[in-house]
Design a protein around this motif. Sequence first.
Motif, PDB file in Angstrom:
ATOM      1  N   TYR A 145       3.156  12.728  -8.596  1.00 61.00           N
ATOM      2  CA  TYR A 145       2.871  13.896  -7.411  1.00 61.00           C
ATOM      3  C   TYR A 145       2.561  14.854  -9.111  1.00 61.00           C
ATOM      4  O   TYR A 145       2.033  16.258  -8.715  1.00 61.00           O
ATOM      5  CB  TYR A 145       3.979  13.832  -6.511  1.00 61.00           C
ATOM      6  N   HIS A 146       2.663  14.717  -9.952  1.00 62.29           N
ATOM      7  CA  HIS A 146       2.439  14.982 -11.662  1.00 62.29           C
ATOM      8  C   HIS A 146       1.189  15.360 -11.577  1.00 62.29           C
ATOM      9  O   HIS A 146       0.857  16.585 -11.412  1.00 62.29           O
ATOM     10  CB  HIS A 146       3.567  14.949 -12.242  1.00 62.29           C
ATOM     11  N   ILE A 147       0.369  14.811 -11.312  1.00 63.36           N
ATOM     12  CA  ILE A 147      -0.933  14.658 -11.243  1.00 63.36           C
ATOM     13  C   ILE A 147      -1.717  15.299 -10.680  1.00 63.36           C
ATOM     14  O   ILE A 147      -3.121  15.647 -11.056  1.00 63.36           O
ATOM     15  CB  ILE A 147      -2.336  12.778 -12.490  1.00 63.36           C
ATOM     16  N   HIS A 148      -1.359  15.615  -9.381  1.00 62.57           N
ATOM     17  CA  HIS A 148      -1.969  16.491  -8.302  1.00 62.57           C
ATOM     18  C   HIS A 148      -1.289  17.475  -8.068  1.00 62.57           C
ATOM     19  O   HIS A 148      -1.620  17.369  -6.583  1.00 62.57           O
ATOM     20  CB  HIS A 148      -2.133  15.491  -6.797  1.00 62.57           C
ATOM     21  N   GLY A 149      -0.673  17.834  -9.065  1.00 61.58           N
ATOM     22  CA  GLY A 149      -0.314  19.545  -9.036  1.00 61.58           C
ATOM     23  C   GLY A 149       1.511  19.830  -8.905  1.00 61.58           C
ATOM     24  O   GLY A 149       1.661  21.068  -8.871  1.00 61.58           O
ATOM     25  N   THR A 150       2.294  18.793  -8.073  1.00 67.01           N
ATOM     26  CA  THR A 150       3.568  19.163  -8.216  1.00 67.01           C
ATOM     27  C   THR A 150       4.468  19.329  -9.341  1.00 67.01           C
ATOM     28  O   THR A 150       4.387  18.407 -10.328  1.00 67.01           O
ATOM     29  CB  THR A 150       4.218  17.531  -6.768  1.00 67.01           C
ATOM     30  N   GLU A 151       4.796  20.553  -9.481  1.00 62.79           N
ATOM     31  CA  GLU A 151       5.726  20.655 -11.287  1.00 62.79           C
ATOM     32  C   GLU A 151       6.236  20.184 -11.467  1.00 62.79           C
ATOM     33  O   GLU A 151       6.688  19.551 -12.630  1.00 62.79           O
ATOM     34  CB  GLU A 151       5.546  22.253 -11.143  1.00 62.79           C
ATOM     35  N   SER A 152       7.600  19.616 -10.423  1.00 66.40           N
ATOM     36  CA  SER A 152       8.567  18.753 -10.770  1.00 66.40           C
ATOM     37  C   SER A 152       8.944  18.087  -9.659  1.00 66.40           C
ATOM     38  O   SER A 152      10.234  18.214  -8.893  1.00 66.40           O
ATOM     39  CB  SER A 152      10.481  20.484 -10.493  1.00 66.40           C
ATOM     40  N   PRO A 153       8.360  16.986  -9.760  1.00 69.30           N
ATOM     41  CA  PRO A 153       9.024  15.729  -8.404  1.00 69.30           C
ATOM     42  C   PRO A 153       9.742  15.573  -8.404  1.00 69.30           C
ATOM     43  O   PRO A 153      10.253  14.792  -9.179  1.00 69.30           O
ATOM     44  CB  PRO A 153       7.694  14.872  -8.396  1.00 69.30           C
ATOM     45  N   PHE A 154      10.938  15.548  -6.922  1.00 62.50           N
ATOM     46  CA  PHE A 154      11.999  14.947  -7.455  1.00 62.50           C
ATOM     47  C   PHE A 154      11.885  13.077  -7.852  1.00 62.50           C
ATOM     48  O   PHE A 154      13.275  13.057  -8.689  1.00 62.50           O
ATOM     49  CB  PHE A 154      12.836  15.816  -5.752  1.00 62.50           C
ATOM     50  N   HIS A 205       1.097  -1.166   0.386  1.00 62.87           N
ATOM     51  CA  HIS A 205       0.229  -0.146  -0.056  1.00 62.87           C
ATOM     52  C   HIS A 205       0.749   1.148  -0.067  1.00 62.87           C
ATOM     53  O   HIS A 205       1.985   1.325   0.155  1.00 62.87           O
ATOM     54  CB  HIS A 205      -1.082  -0.176   1.413  1.00 62.87           C
ATOM     55  N   VAL A 206      -0.044   2.413  -0.505  1.00 66.90           N
ATOM     56  CA  VAL A 206       1.374   3.885  -0.272  1.00 66.90           C
ATOM     57  C   VAL A 206       0.660   5.263   0.240  1.00 66.90           C
ATOM     58  O   VAL A 206      -1.031   4.655  -0.022  1.00 66.90           O
ATOM     59  CB  VAL A 206       0.860   4.377  -2.201  1.00 66.90           C
ATOM     60  N   LEU A 207       1.163   5.177   1.159  1.00 66.78           N
ATOM     61  CA  LEU A 207       1.331   6.310   1.300  1.00 66.78           C
ATOM     62  C   LEU A 207       1.558   7.596   1.724  1.00 66.78           C
ATOM     63  O   LEU A 207       2.573   7.949   1.346  1.00 66.78           O
ATOM     64  CB  LEU A 207       1.243   6.030   3.774  1.00 66.78           C
ATOM     65  N   ASP A 208       1.154   8.558   1.355  1.00 68.17           N
ATOM     66  CA  ASP A 208       1.103  10.339   0.328  1.00 68.17           C
ATOM     67  C   ASP A 208       1.509  11.071   2.246  1.00 68.17           C
ATOM     68  O   ASP A 208       0.736  11.350   2.333  1.00 68.17           O
ATOM     69  CB  ASP A 208       0.454  10.804  -0.149  1.00 68.17           C
ATOM     70  N   THR A 209       2.522  11.212   2.430  1.00 65.37           N
ATOM     71  CA  THR A 209       2.684  11.294   3.905  1.00 65.37           C
ATOM     72  C   THR A 209       3.077  12.911   3.793  1.00 65.37           C
ATOM     73  O   THR A 209       2.212  13.462   4.829  1.00 65.37           O
ATOM     74  CB  THR A 209       3.872  10.867   4.275  1.00 65.37           C
ATOM     75  N   MET A 210       3.251  13.514   2.524  1.00 63.95           N
ATOM     76  CA  MET A 210       2.762  14.852   2.954  1.00 63.95           C
ATOM     77  C   MET A 210       1.710  15.965   2.590  1.00 63.95           C
ATOM     78  O   MET A 210       1.162  16.621   3.045  1.00 63.95           O
ATOM     79  CB  MET A 210       3.479  15.289   1.396  1.00 63.95           C
ATOM     80  N   ALA A 211       0.781  14.931   2.094  1.00 57.39           N
ATOM     81  CA  ALA A 211      -0.964  15.055   2.362  1.00 57.39           C
ATOM     82  C   ALA A 211      -1.738  13.972   3.494  1.00 57.39           C
ATOM     83  O   ALA A 211      -2.516  14.878   4.305  1.00 57.39           O
ATOM     84  CB  ALA A 211      -1.725  15.172   1.336  1.00 57.39           C
ATOM     85  N   GLY A 212      -0.669  13.476   4.301  1.00 58.76           N
ATOM     86  CA  GLY A 212      -1.494  12.719   5.401  1.00 58.76           C
ATOM     87  C   GLY A 212      -2.300  11.857   4.919  1.00 58.76           C
ATOM     88  O   GLY A 212      -3.754  11.544   5.610  1.00 58.76           O
ATOM     89  N   LYS A 213      -2.177  11.344   3.336  1.00 60.37           N
ATOM     90  CA  LYS A 213      -3.765  10.102   3.035  1.00 60.37           C
ATOM     91  C   LYS A 213      -3.731   9.021   2.977  1.00 60.37           C
ATOM     92  O   LYS A 213      -2.106   9.191   2.010  1.00 60.37           O
ATOM     93  CB  LYS A 213      -4.704  11.136   3.160  1.00 60.37           C
ATOM     94  N   LEU A 272       6.127   4.811   2.176  1.00 60.14           N
ATOM     95  CA  LEU A 272       5.618   6.341   2.803  1.00 60.14           C
ATOM     96  C   LEU A 272       6.529   6.849   1.957  1.00 60.14           C
ATOM     97  O   LEU A 272       7.715   6.731   1.475  1.00 60.14           O
ATOM     98  CB  LEU A 272       5.968   6.613   4.618  1.00 60.14           C
ATOM     99  N   CYS A 273       5.406   7.750   1.520  1.00 58.86           N
ATOM    100  CA  CYS A 273       5.819   9.276   0.130  1.00 58.86           C
ATOM    101  C   CYS A 273       5.565  10.131   0.114  1.00 58.86           C
ATOM    102  O   CYS A 273       5.394  11.044   0.705  1.00 58.86           O
ATOM    103  CB  CYS A 273       6.340   8.466  -1.168  1.00 58.86           C
ATOM    104  N   THR A 274       6.703  11.035  -0.297  1.00 59.79           N
ATOM    105  CA  THR A 274       6.327  12.640  -0.297  1.00 59.79           C
ATOM    106  C   THR A 274       6.867  12.180  -1.529  1.00 59.79           C
ATOM    107  O   THR A 274       7.568  12.282  -2.330  1.00 59.79           O
ATOM    108  CB  THR A 274       6.938  13.522   0.462  1.00 59.79           C
ATOM    109  N   PRO A 275       6.792  14.341  -2.269  1.00 58.37           N
ATOM    110  CA  PRO A 275       7.505  14.657  -3.393  1.00 58.37           C
ATOM    111  C   PRO A 275       8.798  14.368  -3.848  1.00 58.37           C
ATOM    112  O   PRO A 275       9.432  14.050  -4.811  1.00 58.37           O
ATOM    113  CB  PRO A 275       6.848  15.541  -4.100  1.00 58.37           C
TER     114      PRO A 275
END
Length: 107
Positions: free
Chosen positions: A65-74, A7-15, A95-98
Amino acid sequence: MGKITTHVLDTMAGKPAAGVRVRLFRGAELLNETVTNSDGRCDSPLIENPSAGCYEIVFSIGEFYHIHGTESPFLGEVPIRFSVEVGQHYHVPLLCTPWSYSTYRGS
């Protein structure tokens, strides 16, 4: 009976991260390709009864993250390589962030 799940958790958004493309490989062979659901999980195991050996799960985090508005994800694609023994359950969460990620063997 062994299996590999994730499973994948977006820790930047907390969900949970819904809509992440997930691919399972053994060597160069693609065994499964799926997308995470609204709970950040795959609807079924990536594989059941895997044979012993080295596997790799590739998460398309940059695309998510690109689909969700992060222009240049690392991060682009995040590969997690791990070894499997017959009959064991391997739950491999991401568990991830951009800009970062971590993983562990879950239960």
